[in-house]
Structure formats: structure tokens, C-alpha cells
Design a protein around this motif. Structure first.
Motif, short mmCIF file in Angstrom:
data_model
loop_
_atom_site.label_atom_id
_atom_site.label_comp_id
_atom_site.label_asym_id
_atom_site.label_seq_id
_atom_site.Cartn_x
_atom_site.Cartn_y
_atom_site.Cartn_z
N GLY A 129 57.95 53.74 36.55
CA GLY A 129 57.99 54.58 34.90
C GLY A 129 59.42 54.78 33.74
N THR A 130 59.87 53.23 35.34
CA THR A 130 61.58 53.10 35.20
C THR A 130 61.33 51.92 33.71
OG1 THR A 130 62.07 51.99 37.42
CG2 THR A 130 62.87 54.11 36.62
N VAL A 131 62.83 51.28 33.57
CA VAL A 131 62.68 50.80 32.28
C VAL A 131 63.49 49.39 33.79
CG1 VAL A 131 64.17 49.49 30.60
CG2 VAL A 131 62.78 51.47 29.97
N VAL A 132 63.20 48.42 33.13
CA VAL A 132 63.77 46.91 34.36
C VAL A 132 63.97 46.22 33.55
CG1 VAL A 132 61.82 48.00 36.28
CG2 VAL A 132 61.29 45.73 34.95
N GLU A 133 63.97 45.97 32.61
CA GLU A 133 63.92 44.34 31.56
C GLU A 133 64.34 45.49 30.63
OE1 GLU A 133 64.00 39.56 31.10
OE2 GLU A 133 62.70 40.44 32.43
N VAL A 134 64.71 44.03 29.74
CA VAL A 134 64.89 44.79 27.45
C VAL A 134 64.91 43.36 26.86
CG1 VAL A 134 66.49 45.54 26.08
CG2 VAL A 134 66.95 46.53 28.01
N LEU A 135 64.07 43.49 26.68
CA LEU A 135 62.62 42.26 25.53
C LEU A 135 63.71 41.71 23.85
CD1 LEU A 135 59.59 41.93 27.03
CD2 LEU A 135 61.60 40.89 28.33
N GLN A 136 64.42 42.98 23.69
CA GLN A 136 64.64 43.23 22.32
C GLN A 136 65.43 44.73 22.27
OE1 GLN A 136 62.14 43.69 19.08
NE2 GLN A 136 63.54 41.96 17.58
N HIS A 179 60.73 53.94 22.98
CA HIS A 179 60.75 52.88 23.83
C HIS A 179 59.89 52.45 23.43
CE1 HIS A 179 64.22 53.87 26.95
NE2 HIS A 179 64.63 53.62 26.21
N GLU A 180 59.58 51.43 23.53
CA GLU A 180 58.15 50.31 23.54
C GLU A 180 58.46 49.67 24.64
OE1 GLU A 180 55.90 47.37 20.53
OE2 GLU A 180 57.47 48.46 19.77
N ALA A 181 56.87 49.86 25.74
CA ALA A 181 56.93 49.08 26.26
C ALA A 181 55.43 47.89 26.39
CB ALA A 181 55.78 49.49 27.60
N LEU A 182 56.12 46.29 26.84
CA LEU A 182 55.38 45.60 26.62
C LEU A 182 54.66 45.03 27.53
CD1 LEU A 182 57.53 43.27 24.10
CD2 LEU A 182 55.78 44.69 23.58
N LEU A 183 55.26 45.37 28.63
CA LEU A 183 55.11 44.81 29.96
C LEU A 183 55.41 45.62 31.04
CD1 LEU A 183 55.85 40.63 30.48
CD2 LEU A 183 53.53 42.00 29.78
N ALA A 184 53.91 45.70 32.07
CA ALA A 184 54.24 46.59 32.90
C ALA A 184 54.35 46.08 34.64
CB ALA A 184 53.28 48.10 32.97
N GLN A 185 55.43 45.82 35.03
CA GLN A 185 55.97 45.28 36.18
C GLN A 185 55.89 45.60 37.60
OE1 GLN A 185 58.20 42.09 35.43
NE2 GLN A 185 56.89 40.88 33.88
N THR A 186 55.40 44.92 38.79
CA THR A 186 56.18 46.03 40.20
C THR A 186 57.24 45.07 40.42
OG1 THR A 186 54.05 45.82 40.77
CG2 THR A 186 55.72 46.11 42.69
N ARG A 187 58.47 46.01 40.43
CA ARG A 187 59.95 45.45 40.34
C ARG A 187 60.04 45.83 42.50
NH1 ARG A 187 62.40 42.82 36.36
NH2 ARG A 187 60.74 42.03 35.37
#
Length: 211
Positions: free
Chosen positions: A185-192, A171-179
Motif C-alpha cells: 500500500g505504499t508508493v514505490v515509484e512515481v511515473l508522473q 494518487h492514481e495507481a497504474l501498477l501494483a508490484q512486489t518490492r
């Protein structure tokens, strides 16, 4: 008195004469031996020493000649073996190159064969777009996407999973957001989407991670 003196003189003279004769006879009885020649014995010794050296030199020459012949024979054998190995390796290299070319050509041919249906679907989609048939256009695009994905999956392409914790290896993290409700540390959205072939990552999945 004078006669005695003369007789005494004669006697003494006569005795001296006999003594001289005895000494002379003794000298004649024991003649001196001639001295041995000093040059003959060393010459004989030198000849005795020279004879073995000649034989040893001849033996050494024969031994060296035999060893040289043996070395030349082994050299020829090793040279012939090296030439055979080189020829075998050259033949193997040519066969491997031909086999590689055949496999690459076959792989390209198979990939092209798998992509031809995608090309057909894309042509039909373009025809629908020219007729302004929106429903047909959407269906055509979906059909192209499914066909292309199926062709790539046959080649071993697998989509990287993105449900769960963030994995920096794939994985490549582009953003870190509060959900809300998401653990850090979990994936909340896939951009690509990301893909792999076997153990090799072709492209990492680009995602947003919860913080």
C-alpha cells in the motif's frame, strides 16, 4: 174592556217607539271611527328603511375610494422601489463584469510576464543544440525546467507528495508490484508527478504501489 185593550196597545206601542228612539240616539252618540288606511304605515316604514341604506352606500363608496387611492399610492411606491433595485442590480452586474475582466486580464498579463524568462531559456537551449554543445544543452533544459516550475509555483501550483502511503484522493495507481522492504500500500515509484492548486487537484500523481 176594549178600552183597556187599546190603552195597553198604545202603551206597548209607545214603549216600542221610545226604545227605538233610545237606540237611535245611542247610535248617534257613538259614531264609528273610520278605519286607518293600511297603505300609509308600510310606506312610512319603507321610507325609514331606505334612508339608512342610502347613507351606508355613500359611506361604502367613500371608503372604497379611499382604500383604492391608498392601494394606488402603495403600488407606485413599490414600483419605484423595484425600479431602483433593478437599476442598482444592473449597475452592480456591470461593475462585477468589468472587475472580472480586469482580474482575468491582469492574471494573464502576470502569467505571460512570468513565462517570458522560460521562453528566453528555451531559445538559448535551442541555440546550444544547433552548435552541438551537449553540456550546454543539458544545462539549458534544466534551466528551462526550473524557470517554468518557479513561474507556476508563483501562480499557486504545488507538487503532490508521493512519499508514504497511497492516497486515492491525490494518487492514481497504474501498477501494483512486489518490492523488497516496501510495505503493502505504499508508493514505490512515481511515473508522473501530480499537482494541485489550493484544495483542487489539477492532476493526480501516477504511481506504482507495493503489494
Amino acid at each position: 174592556m176594549r178600552r183597556r185593550g187599546r190603552r195597553g196597545c198604545r202603551l206597548r206601542g209607545h214603549r216600542r217607539g221610545r226604545g227605538d228612539e233610545v237606540v237611535t240616539q245611542q247610535r248617534k252618540r257613538h259614531p264609528r271611527k273610520p278605519a286607518p288606511e293600511a297603505t300609509e304605515e308600510p310606506q312610512a316604514d319603507e321610507e325609514a328603511q331606505e334612508e339608512p341604506s342610502v347613507d351606508t352606500s355613500q359611506g361604502s363608496s367613500d371608503e372604497l375610494a379611499a382604500r383604492l387611492a391608498d392601494a394606488e399610492t402603495k403600488r407606485d411606491e413599490y414600483l419605484a422601489l423595484a425600479q431602483r433595485v433593478q437599476a442598482d442590480f444592473e449597475n452592480y452586474r456591470k461593475r462585477a463584469a468589468r472587475e472580472q475582466e480586469r482580474l482575468v486580464s491582469h492574471a494573464h498579463e502576470r502569467l505571460v510576464h512570468e513565462l517570458l524568462p522560460v521562453l528566453d531559456d528555451l531559445e538559448r537551449t535551442l541555440e546550444a543544440a544547433e552548435r552541438h554543445e551537449e553540456a550546454a544543452l543539458v544545462d539549458g533544459v534544466r534551466l528551462v525546467e526550473r524557470s517554468l516550475r518557479k513561474a507556476l509555483e508563483k501562480e499557486g501550483l504545488v507538487e503532490i507528495a508521493t512519499d508514504g502511503s497511497f492516497d486515492p484522493h491525490v494518487h492514481e495507481a497504474l501498477l501494483a508490484q512486489t518490492r523488497e522492504g516496501a510495505e503493502p500500500g505504499t508508493v514505490v515509484e512515481v511515473l508522473q508527478r501530480g499537482y494541485r492548486m489550493g484544495d483542487k487537484v489539477v492532476r493526480p500523481a501516477r504511481v506504482i504501489v507495493a503489494e
